[in-house]
Design an enzyme around this catalytic site. Structure first.
Site, PDB file in Angstrom:
ATOM      1  N   THR A   1       0.859  -1.180   0.000  1.00 49.56           N
ATOM      2  CA  THR A   1       0.000   0.000   0.000  1.00 49.56           C
ATOM      3  C   THR A   1       0.892   1.224   0.000  1.00 49.56           C
ATOM      4  OG1 THR A   1      -1.797  -1.001   1.210  1.00 49.56           O
ATOM      5  CG2 THR A   1      -1.549   1.371   1.483  1.00 49.56           C
TER       6      THR A   1
ATOM      7  N   GLY B   1      -0.440  -2.108   6.431  1.00 51.52           N
ATOM      8  CA  GLY B   1      -0.509  -3.347   7.184  1.00 51.52           C
ATOM      9  C   GLY B   1      -1.935  -3.846   7.291  1.00 51.52           C
TER      10      GLY B   1
HETATM   11  C1  SD4 Z   1      -5.545  -2.709   4.026  1.00 53.80           C
HETATM   12  N1  SD4 Z   1      -3.827  -1.397   5.054  1.00 53.80           N
HETATM   13  O1  SD4 Z   1      -6.356  -2.712   3.106  1.00 53.80           O
HETATM   14  C2  SD4 Z   1      -4.239  -1.998   3.808  1.00 53.80           C
HETATM   15  C3  SD4 Z   1      -3.260  -2.952   3.265  1.00 53.80           C
HETATM   16  C4  SD4 Z   1      -1.863  -2.503   3.389  1.00 53.80           C
HETATM   17  O2  SD4 Z   1       0.331  -2.756   3.178  1.00 53.80           O
HETATM   18  O3  SD4 Z   1      -1.532  -1.470   3.836  1.00 53.80           O
HETATM   19  N2  SD4 Z   1      -0.929  -3.221   3.073  1.00 53.80           N
HETATM   20  O4  SD4 Z   1      -5.734  -3.300   5.097  1.00 53.80           O
END
Ligand code: SD4
Length: 313
Positions: A172, A224
């Site tokens: 992300t 995350g």
């Molecule tokens: C989520 N926080 O959709 C995002 C995914 C993410 O690094 O950040 N991944 O939960």
């Protein structure tokens, strides 16, 4: 003195994104334009986790989440939008051209089209098609997604993923900028968790969870396991700690510790959450649960380098 302008963004894809953001900032442009232009680079590239080339949900459809906040505390976001190349720009239009903050699903797509965005083909990128095919082979269609799947070595289960080398990775992109005028803005864009349940929305489009900007104090963005960030209103918490006078580093650390205190450390060993933060003075901070998180920094002192974040484990 204030360290400005500056841009920071999550993971190694942040390096390429910072380049376009910096063009705006170095020319005296607005932080809001910088954080939009910056993450558009990632949305245009083919990668696991941002934009239309990213991994789909468990039904094989790519659905994207994005949010943006400006120096006035305005916010815009889209959730589970399909077939639109630049969700971050749609989020900005939601902020600027509607009385709302968040549009979701089919309505978000209709709004995008009404604003002149083009509907892209539904096709998966070659890398996403392969990842999805592999996932279908190994995984039965289970509505319950849990972190043990990822633990057990099924790399295509609930991301962020534990890689073979033991690192945690997910991509992300979240970006924060302070411009020459001393104003803060932030952006965040993602395909969310790979092979998520259809309709699942993560933290990234939720103001105060995935992104928060308070132009008087600071800004924060997360990456995350979104579910845990949402339950702790993660980035709002980081900014609140900065408002109370803590450094960005310390604010990120305390917010991570809050999440871990909610889940317990046994469970927290099995997922990743990371925050980056930027305060009004242009100081930066980061903290993650797991090692392996990094962020890219560009300002007068650091020339677009990837910086390893401190972590709990
Ligand atoms: C989520 N926080 O959709 C995002 C995914 C993410 O690094 O950040 N991944 O939960």
């Amino acid at each position: 003195s204030v360290n400005k302008p500056i841009v920071i963004s999550t993971w190694d894809a942040g390096i390429a994104a910072n380049v376009d953001a910096w063009k705006v900032l170095a020319n005296g442009g607005r932080a809001l334009d910088a954080v939009e232009k910056g993450v558009m680079v990632t949305e245009s590239s083919i990668n696991c986790c941002v934009g239309l080339g990213a991994n789909p949900d468990r039904d094989g459809i790519v659905t994207l989440d994005a949010s943006i906040m400006d120096e006035h505390g305005n916010a815009g976001a889209v959730a589970a939008i399909e077939r639109i190349k630049h969700p971050i720009s749609v989020a900005r239009k939601v902020m600027e051209n509607t009385p709302h903050v968040l549009l979701a699903g089919a309505g978000a797509q209709e709004f995008a089209i009404s604003q002149g965005f083009q509907l892209e083909p539904q096709d998966l990128s070659p890398s996403a098609r392969k990842a999805y095919k592999d996932w279908l082979k190994k995984s039965e269609y289970k509505p319950e997604i849990n972190i043990e799947q990822a633990e057990g070595g099924n790399k295509s289960a609930f991301a962020p993923l534990k890689l073979d080398n033991g690192d945690w990775n997910h991509d992300t992109i979240g970006m924060l900028a302070l411009d020459q005028a001393g104003n803060l803005s932030g952006s965040c864009t993602t395909s969310g968790m790979a092979f998520k349940v259809r309709g699942r929305v993560g933290d990234s489009p939720l103001i105060g969870a995935g992104l928060y900007v308070d132009n008087a104090y600071g800004a924060a963005v997360s990456t995350g396991l979104g579910e845990e960030v949402i339950k702790s209103a993660g980035t709002h918490l980081v900014v609140e700690f900065m408002r109370q006078g803590l450094s960005p580093d310390k604010a990120c650390k305390l917010a991570v510790e809050r999440i871990v205190s909610r889940t317990g450390s046994t469970k927290a060993k099995e997922f990743q959450v990371a925050f980056i933060a930027l305060n009004k003075q242009g100081q930066v901070g980061a903290y993650a649960i797991q090692k392996g998180f990094s962020y890219a920094r560009q300002d007068q002192k650091v020339n677009n380098e990837l910086i390893a974040s401190a972590s709990m484990f």
